[in-house]
Design a protein around this motif. Structure first.
Motif, PDB file in Angstrom:
ATOM      1  N   UNK A 162       0.830  -1.208   0.000  1.00 38.91           N
ATOM      2  CA  UNK A 162       0.000   0.000   0.000  1.00 38.91           C
ATOM      3  C   UNK A 162       0.866   1.260   0.000  1.00 38.91           C
ATOM      4  N   UNK A 163       1.937   1.229   0.780  1.00 36.61           N
ATOM      5  CA  UNK A 163       2.798   2.420   0.857  1.00 36.61           C
ATOM      6  C   UNK A 163       3.643   2.573  -0.395  1.00 36.61           C
ATOM      7  N   UNK A 164       4.010   1.462  -1.037  1.00 34.41           N
ATOM      8  CA  UNK A 164       4.690   1.588  -2.328  1.00 34.41           C
ATOM      9  C   UNK A 164       3.731   2.133  -3.374  1.00 34.41           C
ATOM     10  N   UNK A 165       2.454   1.733  -3.328  1.00 34.84           N
ATOM     11  CA  UNK A 165       1.456   2.321  -4.238  1.00 34.84           C
ATOM     12  C   UNK A 165       1.429   3.835  -4.072  1.00 34.84           C
ATOM     13  N   UNK A 166       1.409   4.265  -2.832  1.00 39.26           N
ATOM     14  CA  UNK A 166       1.373   5.707  -2.557  1.00 39.26           C
ATOM     15  C   UNK A 166       2.666   6.374  -3.009  1.00 39.26           C
ATOM     16  N   UNK A 167       3.799   5.740  -2.727  1.00 42.63           N
ATOM     17  CA  UNK A 167       5.087   6.328  -3.082  1.00 42.63           C
ATOM     18  C   UNK A 167       5.223   6.524  -4.585  1.00 42.63           C
ATOM     19  N   UNK A 168       4.725   5.585  -5.371  1.00 48.80           N
ATOM     20  CA  UNK A 168       4.915   5.619  -6.817  1.00 48.80           C
ATOM     21  C   UNK A 168       3.748   6.264  -7.561  1.00 48.80           C
ATOM     22  N   UNK A 169       2.764   6.722  -6.833  1.00 50.17           N
ATOM     23  CA  UNK A 169       1.669   7.422  -7.493  1.00 50.17           C
ATOM     24  C   UNK A 169       2.223   8.659  -8.191  1.00 50.17           C
ATOM     25  N   UNK A 170       1.752   8.912  -9.407  1.00 50.65           N
ATOM     26  CA  UNK A 170       2.309  10.014 -10.201  1.00 50.65           C
ATOM     27  C   UNK A 170       1.170  10.774 -10.877  1.00 50.65           C
ATOM     28  N   UNK A 171       0.443  11.529 -10.095  1.00 47.34           N
ATOM     29  CA  UNK A 171      -0.704  12.296 -10.581  1.00 47.34           C
ATOM     30  C   UNK A 171      -0.196  13.502 -11.362  1.00 47.34           C
ATOM     31  N   UNK A 172      -0.532  13.639 -12.649  1.00 46.04           N
ATOM     32  CA  UNK A 172      -0.059  14.796 -13.431  1.00 46.04           C
ATOM     33  C   UNK A 172      -0.404  16.139 -12.790  1.00 46.04           C
ATOM     34  N   UNK A 173      -1.522  16.197 -12.081  1.00 47.24           N
ATOM     35  CA  UNK A 173      -1.923  17.462 -11.458  1.00 47.24           C
ATOM     36  C   UNK A 173      -0.995  17.861 -10.309  1.00 47.24           C
ATOM     37  N   UNK A 174      -0.201  16.919  -9.802  1.00 49.24           N
ATOM     38  CA  UNK A 174       0.683  17.203  -8.664  1.00 49.24           C
ATOM     39  C   UNK A 174       2.142  17.391  -9.070  1.00 49.24           C
ATOM     40  N   UNK A 175       2.440  17.426 -10.377  1.00 49.27           N
ATOM     41  CA  UNK A 175       3.842  17.480 -10.813  1.00 49.27           C
ATOM     42  C   UNK A 175       4.447  18.873 -10.782  1.00 49.27           C
ATOM     43  N   UNK A 176       3.642  19.908 -10.731  1.00 55.34           N
ATOM     44  CA  UNK A 176       4.117  21.297 -10.633  1.00 55.34           C
ATOM     45  C   UNK A 176       5.098  21.650 -11.751  1.00 55.34           C
ATOM     46  N   UNK A 177       4.757  21.256 -12.963  1.00 61.41           N
ATOM     47  CA  UNK A 177       5.570  21.617 -14.113  1.00 61.41           C
ATOM     48  C   UNK A 177       6.705  20.678 -14.430  1.00 61.41           C
ATOM     49  N   UNK A 178       6.912  19.659 -13.605  1.00 64.36           N
ATOM     50  CA  UNK A 178       8.001  18.710 -13.843  1.00 64.36           C
ATOM     51  C   UNK A 178       7.522  17.565 -14.731  1.00 64.36           C
ATOM     52  N   UNK A 179       8.472  16.767 -15.194  1.00 64.12           N
ATOM     53  CA  UNK A 179       8.146  15.593 -15.988  1.00 64.12           C
ATOM     54  C   UNK A 179       7.492  14.529 -15.114  1.00 64.12           C
ATOM     55  N   UNK A 180       6.998  13.483 -15.748  1.00 61.75           N
ATOM     56  CA  UNK A 180       6.624  12.290 -15.008  1.00 61.75           C
ATOM     57  C   UNK A 180       7.858  11.739 -14.303  1.00 61.75           C
ATOM     58  N   UNK A 181       7.643  10.998 -13.240  1.00 61.72           N
ATOM     59  CA  UNK A 181       8.767  10.421 -12.519  1.00 61.72           C
ATOM     60  C   UNK A 181       9.527   9.454 -13.412  1.00 61.72           C
ATOM     61  N   UNK A 182      10.850   9.511 -13.338  1.00 61.40           N
ATOM     62  CA  UNK A 182      11.710   8.629 -14.113  1.00 61.40           C
ATOM     63  C   UNK A 182      12.468   7.708 -13.174  1.00 61.40           C
ATOM     64  N   UNK A 183      12.789   6.511 -13.672  1.00 60.09           N
ATOM     65  CA  UNK A 183      13.327   5.474 -12.802  1.00 60.09           C
ATOM     66  C   UNK A 183      14.634   4.907 -13.350  1.00 60.09           C
ATOM     67  N   UNK A 184      15.560   4.643 -12.417  1.00 59.24           N
ATOM     68  CA  UNK A 184      16.851   4.037 -12.754  1.00 59.24           C
ATOM     69  C   UNK A 184      17.091   2.818 -11.880  1.00 59.24           C
ATOM     70  N   UNK A 185      17.744   1.808 -12.458  1.00 57.74           N
ATOM     71  CA  UNK A 185      18.234   0.673 -11.691  1.00 57.74           C
ATOM     72  C   UNK A 185      19.715   0.478 -11.991  1.00 57.74           C
ATOM     73  N   UNK A 186      20.448   0.043 -10.990  1.00 61.03           N
ATOM     74  CA  UNK A 186      21.852  -0.333 -11.184  1.00 61.03           C
ATOM     75  C   UNK A 186      21.937  -1.852 -11.132  1.00 61.03           C
ATOM     76  N   UNK A 187      22.466  -2.443 -12.198  1.00 63.34           N
ATOM     77  CA  UNK A 187      22.620  -3.896 -12.276  1.00 63.34           C
ATOM     78  C   UNK A 187      24.096  -4.268 -12.314  1.00 63.34           C
TER      79      UNK A 187
END
Length: 413
Positions: free
Chosen positions: A191-216
Motif C-alpha cells: 500500500x505504501x509503495x502504491x502511494x510512493x509511486x503514485x504520479x498524478x499529473x496534477x501534482x507534478x508542478x511543471x516537472x516531468x513524469x517520474x523517471x526510474x533508474x536501476x543499477x545492475x
C-alpha cells in the motif's frame, strides 16, 4: 472528560468527504479528486478522530500503523497524521484533547510504544512530548560543479532507465536490504509503495513524469535504484536552465551508489540539482570533487514521542553498555513521570521503574530527540535540557544512545 473529549469520534466512510474537505481547507489545498471521495488504501478510519459542530467537521486527526527502524531493532510506530483544527475552533483545547486521546489510547491498549509525525509548524508539538529526531538536509547545487572524484570506484555494473513496473520489485528488495540499518526508516508494504509511486499529473508542478533508474551488476543482480524528475526551463537568452529533482537514491554498495549519481549529475539540459529529502550525512558530499558545491538546508524531519518510556527504551539496542537511572518529566502523559532504570547493551535493553537515586534528569522530549541516536545528550545538556546528577552520566548515556548511522526518514505521511 471535557465536552470536546466526549465529542471526538472516528469518522465513517460516508463521512469521509466532509472529513477530508475540512482537513484540506486548513492546509489550503485542493484534495485529489479520488481522495476527496474515498480514502486511500493506507487510511485507517478506525484510528481517525473527528470533531463535529452541527453538520460541519471542525477538527481532524488520524493514525497510520507503521513500522520504524530504531537503533538495532524495528518497532511498531503510530504515524500521526491529518491533524487540523478549524480557525473558528482554535484556542479551545481541541488539539490538546486530540493529542491526549491518541496517546492515552495507545498506552491503555498497549499498542505502538512510539508515535511519530511531520510537523507543519515547529512550535506546536513540543508541548505534547514530541521532538524532532531526524533531519532532512535538502541538498542543492549547480550541476557544472557537481562532479565525482576521478578515483571513485564505479564498479563493473551499469545504470539503466526502466519502467515503473520493472523498477518497483527491484527497488523494494534494495530498500528492505538497506533500510533495516538506518534508524528512522519507515517500512513500506504494498500500500505504501502504491502511494510512493503514485504520479498524478496534477501534482507534478511543471516537472516531468517520474523517471526510474536501476543499477545492475554484471550477473544481473540489482544493487541500487533512483527516482527523479526534470523541470524544463530556459533563460531569456535561450540557454537551458533545467532543474533535476531527485526523489530517492538507495544502493547496497558504494560503486552502485556512485554510478547512479554519475548518471544523475550528467543529465542533459540540467543546471540545478536538488535532493530535498536527503540524509544530512549522505555520502554524496564525499564522492564529489568540490564539497562546497553541495549546499544543504537542514530542516527538522520526523518528530517522535515515546508513548511508554519503558517499552520504547527496552525496544532499541545500545552500542555501549548502559545502567543508569533516568528521572523523566512527562506532565502530558503522567504514566511516564518518575524514575526509570535503563540497562542496555548491543544485544538488547531493559527498562523498569525504580526507587534508586537518579543519574540524569530530563524531559520526555529530550528522550524522544535522542531516541534514534541523532541528537547528543551532551548537546541537550549544554542547552539546559538535561541535568547530570551523577558525574559522568551524560558521557555514558550519550555514548549508549548514539548510533554509528545517522537517522534519516525520507517518508513523510
Amino acid at each position: 472528560m471535557t465536552d470536546v473529549d466526549a465529542r471526538l469520534r472516528p469518522v465513517t466512510l460516508d463521512e469521509w468527504p466532509a472529513f477530508t474537505a475540512a482537513m484540506h481547507e486548513v492546509f489550503a489545498e485542493e484534495p485529489p479528486a479520488d481522495f476527496a471521495e474515498r480514502p486511500s488504501s493506507v487510511a485507517e478510519l478506525d484510528r481517525s478522530l473527528a470533531l463535529w459542530d452541527g453538520d460541519r467537521v471542525v477538527a481532524t486527526s488520524g493514525i497510520y500503523s507503521r513500522t520504524l527502524t530504531v537503533p538495532g531493532a524495528v518497532v511498531p510506530c503510530a504515524g500521526v497524521t491529518w491533524v487540523t483544527v478549524a480557525p473558528t475552533h482554535r484556542r479551545g483545547g481541541v488539539l490538546t484533547a486530540i493529542m491526549r486521546r491518541q496517546l492515552t489510547d495507545l498506552h491503555e491498549q498497549q499498542r505502538e510504544p512510539v508515535a511519530g509525525l511531520w510537523a507543519a509548524e515547529y512550535p506546536i508539538y513540543g508541548r505534547f512530548g514530541y521532538a524532532p529526531a531526524t533531519v532532512e538536509a535538502r541538498f542543492t547545487g549547480r550541476s557544472e560543479r557537481l562532479r565525482l572524484r576521478p578515483d571513485v570506484d564505479l564498479g563493473t555494473g551499469r545504470v539503466e532507465r526502466v519502467s515503473a513496473e520493472e523498477y518497483r520489485p527491484a527497488a523494494v528488495a534494495v530498500r528492505e536490504a538497506v533500510g533495516r540499518f538506518v534508524p528512522g526508516t519507515m517500512a513500506r508494504d504494498d500500500r505504501w509503495w502504491d502511494r510512493q509511486l503514485r504520479d498524478d499529473p496534477a501534482q507534478r508542478k511543471g516537472a516531468t513524469a517520474r523517471r526510474y533508474l536501476l543499477h545492475r551488476e554484471a550477473d544481473g543482480a540489482v544493487t541500487g535504484y533512483a527516482a527523479y524528475r526534470v523541470t524544463d526551463t530556459w533563460t531569456d537568452t535561450g540557454e537551458p536552465d533545467g532543474t533535476l529533482t531527485v526523489e530517492e537514491v538507495r544502493a547496497t554498495s558504494t560503486p552502485a551508489y556512485a554510478a547512479l549519481w554519475q548518471l544523475l549529475l550528467s543529465i542533459d539540459l540540467v543546471r540545478t540539482v536538488k535532493y530535498p529529502s536527503s540524509s544530512p550525512d549522505d555520502p554524496l558530499r564525499w564522492l564529489i570533487t568540490d564539497g562546497r558545491a553541495l549546499h544543504s538546508t537542514p530542516v527538522d524531519g520526523l518528530w517522535l514521542r515515546l508513548v511508554d518510556v519503558d517499552r520504547a527504551l527496552a525496544a532499541r539496542r545500545y552500542p555501549t553498555p548502559i545502567d543508569l537511572v533516568l528521572e523523566v518529566r512527562d506532565p502530558f502523559c503522567p504514566w511516564n513521570d518518575g524514575r526509570w532504570r535503563l540497562s542496555g547493551h548491543p544485544a538488547g535493553g531493559y527498562c523498569a521503574r525504580t526507587d534508586r537515586d537518579p543519574d540524569l534528569s530530563l524531559g520526555v522530549e529530550e528522550l524522544a530527540a535522542a531516541y534514534l541516536g541523532g541528537v547528543s545528550l551532551a548537546t541537550l545538556q549544554a542547552a539546559g535540557r538535561v541535568t547530570e546528577i551523577s558525574p559522568g552520566a551524560v558521557t555514558l548515556a550519550g555514548a549508549a544512545f548514539g548510533w554509528p548511522v545517522t537517522p534519516w526518514c525520507p517518508d513523510s505521511f
